[in-house]
Design a protein around this motif. Sequence first.
Motif, mmCIF file in Angstrom:
data_model
loop_
_atom_site.group_PDB
_atom_site.id
_atom_site.type_symbol
_atom_site.label_atom_id
_atom_site.label_comp_id
_atom_site.label_asym_id
_atom_site.label_seq_id
_atom_site.Cartn_x
_atom_site.Cartn_y
_atom_site.Cartn_z
ATOM 1 N N TRP A 61 -10.646 8.047 -0.620
ATOM 2 C CA TRP A 61 -9.757 7.071 -0.009
ATOM 3 C C TRP A 61 -8.935 7.683 1.126
ATOM 4 O O TRP A 61 -7.802 7.278 1.384
ATOM 5 C CB TRP A 61 -8.834 6.467 -1.063
ATOM 6 N N TRP B 110 -6.013 6.029 3.556
ATOM 7 C CA TRP B 110 -5.330 4.885 2.958
ATOM 8 C C TRP B 110 -3.858 5.220 2.757
ATOM 9 O O TRP B 110 -3.469 6.364 2.529
ATOM 10 C CB TRP B 110 -5.948 4.524 1.617
ATOM 11 N N GLU C 232 1.269 3.162 -1.735
ATOM 12 C CA GLU C 232 2.458 2.323 -1.899
ATOM 13 C C GLU C 232 3.341 2.785 -3.045
ATOM 14 O O GLU C 232 4.561 2.760 -2.938
ATOM 15 C CB GLU C 232 2.061 0.864 -2.162
ATOM 16 N N THR D 244 -1.202 3.294 -6.342
ATOM 17 C CA THR D 244 -1.516 2.003 -5.743
ATOM 18 C C THR D 244 -1.426 2.087 -4.226
ATOM 19 O O THR D 244 -0.481 2.660 -3.680
ATOM 20 C CB THR D 244 -0.545 0.925 -6.260
ATOM 21 N N SER D 245 -2.434 1.545 -3.576
ATOM 22 C CA SER D 245 -2.430 1.392 -2.122
ATOM 23 C C SER D 245 -2.558 -0.103 -1.848
ATOM 24 O O SER D 245 -2.825 -0.873 -2.763
ATOM 25 C CB SER D 245 -3.592 2.172 -1.499
ATOM 26 N N PRO D 246 -2.396 -0.533 -0.597
ATOM 27 C CA PRO D 246 -2.544 -1.967 -0.321
ATOM 28 C C PRO D 246 -3.951 -2.490 -0.630
ATOM 29 O O PRO D 246 -4.139 -3.683 -0.791
ATOM 30 C CB PRO D 246 -2.256 -2.075 1.180
ATOM 31 N N VAL D 247 -4.923 -1.594 -0.756
ATOM 32 C CA VAL D 247 -6.312 -2.004 -0.919
ATOM 33 C C VAL D 247 -6.836 -1.800 -2.333
ATOM 34 O O VAL D 247 -7.667 -2.549 -2.810
ATOM 35 C CB VAL D 247 -7.207 -1.212 0.071
ATOM 36 N N SER D 248 -6.343 -0.780 -3.052
ATOM 37 C CA SER D 248 -6.953 -0.426 -4.325
ATOM 38 C C SER D 248 -5.943 0.211 -5.277
ATOM 39 O O SER D 248 -4.870 0.639 -4.881
ATOM 40 C CB SER D 248 -8.105 0.552 -4.073
#
Length: 194
Positions: free
Chosen positions: A104, A107, A110, A180-184
């Motif tokens: 990732w 990325w 968050e 946690t990321s905005p995508v996964s």
Amino acid sequence: APLGPAAISTGEPEGLFYTRMPWERSKEYLFYLYAPYGESNTSTLISGSLSAAQMQNGASSSHVDGLGLAYAAVTASEPSETPLAVTLKQVFGYLDLSVSTSKWTGWTMESIQIESLTDAALAGSYTFDLTSGKLAFGSDASKSLLLRISDGSLSGEPFHAYAVTAPSAGTPQRYGITVTSPVSTMPGSFSRVT
């Protein structure tokens, strides 16, 4: 009688303190120091709250400074202008989470959710006894902690995330970790003994 910092010590790494207490000859006095200071704490029982929602800006660990609690006991037998060496002990535990990934890369991170898998408290309101060194969490004790990250990018190089938690007191602890990321969402786990 409370100790107060001498004006000359403000903002310095070492300090002189004063008290308005009358001194008796040939008598030892025991003083308790703790930081950060709280005016509402008027005894050797310190009340406070360790937040279960913490915030880190980039790779900086500066946010942990405002979350910790340190203390010491000092014995003195007479007033002196000569500084006494004092070593403050940390009450809480500190986690340094190293997060890296090649999958990732790029990325944005968050948050990191830390969950106790051994049912141990991580945060909440507490009472700390300066005389015994005992820490007790209140009925609102949380078994999870959310570390929000601003400006944290994932890559193959480790990103260090820092959290302040209840100490493990030498007992092995296991934690579930979710990044946690905005995508996964990326789950994981680790163990700690301090």
